[in-house]
Design a protein around this motif. Sequence first.
Motif, mmCIF file in Angstrom:
data_model
loop_
_atom_site.group_PDB
_atom_site.id
_atom_site.type_symbol
_atom_site.label_atom_id
_atom_site.label_comp_id
_atom_site.label_asym_id
_atom_site.label_seq_id
_atom_site.Cartn_x
_atom_site.Cartn_y
_atom_site.Cartn_z
ATOM 1 N N TYR A 736 0.838 -1.216 0.000
ATOM 2 C CA TYR A 736 0.000 0.000 0.000
ATOM 3 C C TYR A 736 0.870 1.261 0.000
ATOM 4 O O TYR A 736 0.627 2.199 -0.761
ATOM 5 C CB TYR A 736 -0.898 0.021 1.249
ATOM 6 C CG TYR A 736 -2.167 -0.808 1.139
ATOM 7 C CD1 TYR A 736 -2.396 -1.602 0.017
ATOM 8 C CD2 TYR A 736 -3.149 -0.794 2.143
ATOM 9 C CE1 TYR A 736 -3.555 -2.363 -0.081
ATOM 10 C CE2 TYR A 736 -4.314 -1.550 2.037
ATOM 11 C CZ TYR A 736 -4.502 -2.342 0.919
ATOM 12 O OH TYR A 736 -5.649 -3.093 0.810
ATOM 13 N N ALA A 737 1.879 1.267 0.890
ATOM 14 C CA ALA A 737 2.715 2.461 1.035
ATOM 15 C C ALA A 737 3.411 2.793 -0.291
ATOM 16 O O ALA A 737 3.431 3.956 -0.727
ATOM 17 C CB ALA A 737 3.755 2.230 2.124
ATOM 18 N N ILE A 738 3.977 1.755 -0.926
ATOM 19 C CA ILE A 738 4.703 2.005 -2.189
ATOM 20 C C ILE A 738 3.739 2.491 -3.271
ATOM 21 O O ILE A 738 4.067 3.400 -4.047
ATOM 22 C CB ILE A 738 5.456 0.721 -2.617
ATOM 23 C CG1 ILE A 738 6.647 0.517 -1.676
ATOM 24 C CG2 ILE A 738 5.953 0.808 -4.053
ATOM 25 C CD1 ILE A 738 7.254 -0.858 -1.695
ATOM 26 N N GLN A 739 2.510 1.910 -3.290
ATOM 27 C CA GLN A 739 1.533 2.345 -4.286
ATOM 28 C C GLN A 739 1.121 3.800 -4.042
ATOM 29 O O GLN A 739 1.063 4.604 -4.968
ATOM 30 C CB GLN A 739 0.289 1.438 -4.248
ATOM 31 C CG GLN A 739 0.527 0.014 -4.746
ATOM 32 C CD GLN A 739 1.070 -0.037 -6.161
ATOM 33 O OE1 GLN A 739 0.551 0.618 -7.053
ATOM 34 N NE2 GLN A 739 2.130 -0.782 -6.353
ATOM 35 N N VAL A 740 0.862 4.147 -2.776
ATOM 36 C CA VAL A 740 0.427 5.518 -2.457
ATOM 37 C C VAL A 740 1.539 6.512 -2.802
ATOM 38 O O VAL A 740 1.288 7.561 -3.395
ATOM 39 C CB VAL A 740 0.024 5.638 -0.962
ATOM 40 C CG1 VAL A 740 -0.215 7.086 -0.582
ATOM 41 C CG2 VAL A 740 -1.230 4.810 -0.697
ATOM 42 N N MET A 741 2.776 6.168 -2.435
ATOM 43 C CA MET A 741 3.900 7.059 -2.751
ATOM 44 C C MET A 741 4.049 7.230 -4.271
ATOM 45 O O MET A 741 4.267 8.338 -4.766
ATOM 46 C CB MET A 741 5.204 6.493 -2.166
ATOM 47 C CG MET A 741 5.316 6.690 -0.647
ATOM 48 S SD MET A 741 6.557 5.618 0.094
ATOM 49 C CE MET A 741 8.054 6.365 -0.504
ATOM 50 N N GLY A 742 3.873 6.109 -4.998
ATOM 51 C CA GLY A 742 3.967 6.173 -6.463
ATOM 52 C C GLY A 742 2.885 7.055 -7.057
ATOM 53 O O GLY A 742 3.141 7.878 -7.940
ATOM 54 N N ILE A 743 1.650 6.901 -6.534
ATOM 55 C CA ILE A 743 0.516 7.710 -7.033
ATOM 56 C C ILE A 743 0.797 9.188 -6.785
ATOM 57 O O ILE A 743 0.567 10.035 -7.658
ATOM 58 C CB ILE A 743 -0.801 7.252 -6.352
ATOM 59 C CG1 ILE A 743 -1.185 5.855 -6.860
ATOM 60 C CG2 ILE A 743 -1.927 8.237 -6.605
ATOM 61 C CD1 ILE A 743 -2.193 5.121 -5.992
ATOM 62 N N CYS A 744 1.312 9.503 -5.590
ATOM 63 C CA CYS A 744 1.642 10.906 -5.275
ATOM 64 C C CYS A 744 2.661 11.459 -6.280
ATOM 65 O O CYS A 744 2.526 12.579 -6.774
ATOM 66 C CB CYS A 744 2.220 11.016 -3.859
ATOM 67 S SG CYS A 744 0.963 10.823 -2.578
ATOM 68 N N GLU A 745 3.698 10.645 -6.588
ATOM 69 C CA GLU A 745 4.742 11.112 -7.523
ATOM 70 C C GLU A 745 4.159 11.340 -8.922
ATOM 71 O O GLU A 745 4.471 12.339 -9.575
ATOM 72 C CB GLU A 745 5.884 10.092 -7.580
ATOM 73 C CG GLU A 745 6.779 10.132 -6.360
ATOM 74 C CD GLU A 745 8.064 9.335 -6.545
ATOM 75 O OE1 GLU A 745 9.140 9.900 -6.366
ATOM 76 O OE2 GLU A 745 7.975 8.134 -6.868
ATOM 77 N N VAL A 746 3.330 10.401 -9.367
ATOM 78 C CA VAL A 746 2.705 10.542 -10.695
ATOM 79 C C VAL A 746 1.884 11.833 -10.750
ATOM 80 O O VAL A 746 1.953 12.597 -11.723
ATOM 81 C CB VAL A 746 1.811 9.320 -10.998
ATOM 82 C CG1 VAL A 746 1.009 9.557 -12.265
ATOM 83 C CG2 VAL A 746 2.668 8.058 -11.133
ATOM 84 N N LEU A 747 1.134 12.089 -9.684
ATOM 85 C CA LEU A 747 0.283 13.287 -9.658
ATOM 86 C C LEU A 747 1.123 14.570 -9.530
ATOM 87 O O LEU A 747 0.747 15.614 -10.061
ATOM 88 C CB LEU A 747 -0.722 13.188 -8.499
ATOM 89 C CG LEU A 747 -1.775 12.078 -8.654
ATOM 90 C CD1 LEU A 747 -2.589 11.913 -7.391
ATOM 91 C CD2 LEU A 747 -2.704 12.356 -9.842
ATOM 92 N N ILE A 748 2.271 14.476 -8.831
ATOM 93 C CA ILE A 748 3.181 15.644 -8.751
ATOM 94 C C ILE A 748 3.619 16.025 -10.164
ATOM 95 O O ILE A 748 3.556 17.191 -10.574
ATOM 96 C CB ILE A 748 4.413 15.313 -7.869
ATOM 97 C CG1 ILE A 748 4.020 15.315 -6.383
ATOM 98 C CG2 ILE A 748 5.550 16.315 -8.106
ATOM 99 C CD1 ILE A 748 5.118 14.796 -5.448
#
Length: 1333
Positions: A736-748
């Motif tokens: 979950y953590a890696i997915q959430v961090m990845g989603i944040c980066e994509v949206l950044i």
Amino acid sequence: MVTRQEGKGRETAALLRGNLQVVCELRFGGGGEPAALLRGIFKGSPCSQRSGVLRRLQVYKHCVPLVESGDLHLGKVSEIIGLLMLEARQLPGHALAELATLFVDVIKGGSLSNGKSLELFSTVLTALASSKESLAYGKGELNGEEFKKQLINTLCSSKWDPWTVIHLANMFRDIPLSAEELQFVVEKVLRMFSKLDLQEIPPLVYQLLLLSAKGSKKTVLEGIIVFFNQLDKRQKEEQRVPQSVDLEVATMPLDQLRHVEGTVILHIVSVINLDQDLGEELIRHLKTEQQKDPGKALCPFSVALLLSVAVKHRLQEQIFDFLKTSITRSCKDLQFLQASKFLQDLFPQQYDVTTVILEVVKNSAFGWDHVTQGLVDLGFSLMESYEPKKPFGGKAADTTYGLSKMPAQQACRLGASILLETFKVHEPIRSDILEQVLNRVLTKAASPVSHFIDLLSNIVVSAPLVLQTSSSKVTETFDNLSFLPIDTVQGLLRAVQPLLKVSMSVRDSLILVLQKAIFSRQLDARKAAVAGFLLLLRNFKILGSLSSSQCSQVIGATQVQADVHACYNSAANEAFCLEILGSLRRCLSQQADVRLMLYEGFYDVLRRNSQLASSIMETLLSQIKQYYLPQPDLLPPLKLEGCIMAQGDQIFLQEPLAHLLCCIQHCLAWYKSTVHLCQGAEDDEEEEDVGFEQNFEEMLESVTRRMIKSELEDFELDKSADFSLSSGVGVKNNIYAIQVMGICEVLIEYNFNIGNFSKNKFEDVLGLFTCYNKLSEILKEKAGKNKSTLGNKTARSFLSMGFVSTLLTALFRDNAQGHEESLAVLRSSTEFLRYAVSVALQKVQQLEETGQTDGPDGQNPEKMFQNLCKITRVLLWRYTSIPTVVEESGKKKGKSISLLCLEGLLRIFNTVQQLYAARIPQFLQALDITDGDAEETDINVTEKAAFQIRQFQRSLVNQFSSAEDDFNSKETQSLITVLSTLSKLLDPASQQFLQFLTWTVKICKENALEDIACCKGLLSLLFSLHVLYKSPVSLLRELAQDIHACLGDIDQDVEVESRSHFAIVNAKTAAPTVCLLVLGQADKVLEEVDWLIKKLTSLGSDTSGNKKDSSQASNQTQALEKGVILQLGTLLTVYHELVQTALPAGSCVDTLLRSLSKTYAILTSLIKHYIQACRSTSNTIPGRLEKLVKLSGSHLTPQCYSFITYVQNIHSESLSFVEEKKKKKKKEDEAAAVSTVMAKVLRETKPIPNLIFAIEQYEKFLIHLSKKSKVNLMQYMKLSTSRDFRINASMLDSALQEHNTEDAENEPDNEQSNTAEQPDENQEPKKKRRRKK
């Protein structure tokens, strides 16, 4: 008309008068029978009568010129010669001698016209050799054998007509010759080569080879090789200087020379087939010659000859072993020479065997079909012998993207070049090469095959249509795709991709294989299917697709562009592509690895085949809708629980959601910037496209807004959550953590790109980063607590390389007024700035390790290079503008931004030198902002590199001059490494290089640096620079003196004179750091000297008769000897200082003892060389050597023995110390402590016997040399007693004096020290005594 009766009457009358000449003319001139007449004359002229012998001689003397005149019919000539040869054996010795002398005169006079009479000459000489009678020669007498020898000597010393050489060489085959005579003849024939026309050489070589059956094989082969080597060199010279001043040397046509060489090679091979000894002699000769002069031994002609002979299987293994050894040795020698200015001065001409072998490939185009098979076998043999090695249990080390620096890698690369060039030149062998390459790709699946795939790719590029003839082999390879590793599959498909465009049958067979593989049970097979389908989609354009020239990928850029539309129409391509997309949609329900490949591949497909945009975008939209929650107030916005799958106790990632979102973001950005702008399609289609575009934009906007609002608890993640990988819950939380961090980066990345510098959007970016950072900190904290978890590794960033370069430029270099307010939002967060630089660092590291990065254009070298230049410009500006000292370190832990920038720069400089060596000038140009518009042609790499070096020099000086509290060790180390990396770009002959070296010496002399790591880096830099300028021995001597002064003498009563040359050598750094570095560098110098002595020995063994060559070799030998002795002399003074230094027990002592053993071994090699020189010549030994021996006897050997005593004393002290502690400790700890110390002492004293043996060997060979040279060299050597019975006279006296007082404290210590000092020395004689019994 004369009647028969009258004719007979005249003959009888003439015979009676003894006028043979008239008789012969009458009989031979008409239609008479010469044989009958000669038989009659011989019958009437018995050899027992003197008159008969004279008459016979008259016949011979008349017949020889008559036969050579060319007036007679060939049949009659053969008949006459046959009869004369038969009768010659009956002639007495003096007549044979007269006759032989006549022949010699005829040859010397150049009267031979057709060489027929030479058959008779061979018979005469053979008969003469067996004659026992004494024959008059000059004023003395000789027997027949000696007379023949003198005649051959005279003949070989006289001038021969060029056209007679072949006849004479043929004649000598029939004469029994001694080894000495054969050598005369062979050398004479070889000297005649240069006087003959080129076309006459092959038949003469053939005669010479047949003659070599008698002996002198080495001379024959050497002569032929040297001759053609000289012709090749002259040809090259003429090509280089077309207007040759020397008009006497007639220029020869290149094709004629090559055809003659080819014929000669065929002759040699055919004779070797009959005479195996000749083949053995060829290999033996070239091996010997290669030791002396590789350039002479392995020239294009000799290599071609070896490869032709190698087709004979009996010799193939020997030849290939020899060639492979020569290639690796040549590569090692080149590497060795390039690393040392001292060696370069001694060897200005560097021989490179790789260029020679590639020249053979080029020459083989002139019909050398007999060489091609050998070339192919050698190419594959090299590629297999030196292929990339796979570490145990690890991934293969792939060297394809970097420069090959190791000799083994260079040999492998040479093998590939041989095969590629042979493939280009020889059409008949192409299918064979292709088949062998494909076989190896299939059969070596377990080991690395990247080198074979690269070769296949280059082959296809050089001749794409050749694959059509071998399409069956390619389709057979496709059948095995599902069994190959995914990397191999991708490489293979990329390599054969041009064939798919021109051969429908191959394409169809591939699709069948891929469709089967999609339903395979094996995960690798399904991944292979996805890789294959994505490749097809990228390369089968639908008409109307946009040109991808502006974003050409590596495959498109390097492969041959075939006109696919000639084969398939647009509708067929479209149907074909949509069918493939349908197959790929099924993969969206498979494992995460398969989906991941799809998400990473869709962007490239879209970019190269834009007509598929709507299909791909719809696929992605339907996929994301499964996880997207459309309710605007629902948190979180995505269903994370749908992304994982449980199997029993284990939990897996099922849907890589962040990768899906990343793919959507990149595809949408490309679609908006490219297709949308250029679309001139119908309204309804446009409306449909706008539909999914709007859908995506609204969805991403909503996800952004809700992600910023979401708390970690909404994702079931907070500080109290379990992140250990040992439990199911922990694994789920990590996913979950890696997915959430990845989603944040994509949206950044998405919000920054669409934001157009709007303040609100940048606030959103910062909000997303806050969410990312919270999770990142938690993961780091948990990883810190649990060291065993894999959480220590930072998750790979989802930001693309292009975006990272844009972001960094905006954050640090954007000065536009309109952007200032919005960028201030991002710049206010130090954490965000640090994060941006950290991601850049991660991307560069990935590029350095794998040659590519994640995300769009990650495999495009051109785009990567441009991004690297942009990132470097920003990091360089940031580091030089805001030093670390100025930067606020704040309360937060972690590296400062400046230090991160410096680490990034170090990685970039390394990466550019590895991956973009050819583009270094453009890279340095891009960094120089002031000179941005300069022409690329006039870029001076040394000047540009020196400019960058000066910036880092200033930073380093600032570090050294800063207060002790502000000194940053980590930064100083990085600065030194950056300087070291950049120094490789300087030309060692330039002024800038010398300035940098002088500056480095100054820094080392003036800075009393106490940081061990920085000291090590600085001295390593100094040595690496110094060896490229001149030999570092004088530098080593100064450092050794400093170490001695710093650590003190082994004799405590001696006070060392303080001569501080280098402030960097101080109490903290002298031992072990500086000492080990000095010894390491001294070992490198010893290796160079050892290499030179081997060269000296091979030069000394050259006994060729050529005066010019031998005088040249003599000059070179003297230069080498001088260099070796000077190096060793200075090194002895280095060791003289070190062996008197009170070094602490441990690595320094151990290394010094080993290094001393090596020094004595090399001194012994030098003495052996001079012993050999004294044997072969009557030369006396040079005064320089005498001085060296004297120096070793006075300044090294006695000190070595004192040092050995010192070493044993410090070890006995450590044992005594243990004994004392033993009394205080418990019994169970005693044994362990004693055994540990004993083991350490034994380990550290192990090199002592080796050193003593090395010294004694040196002295033994000195005695030999003294005898040979009549110079007493042993007068300088003093025999040591310290190793005999270890009785120290002074200690003995004091002990005897104190005996009366009986000092109880010292007595046991004495015994202890005696027993501890030399257990080994006491035991060895005991063993010897036992053997005597």
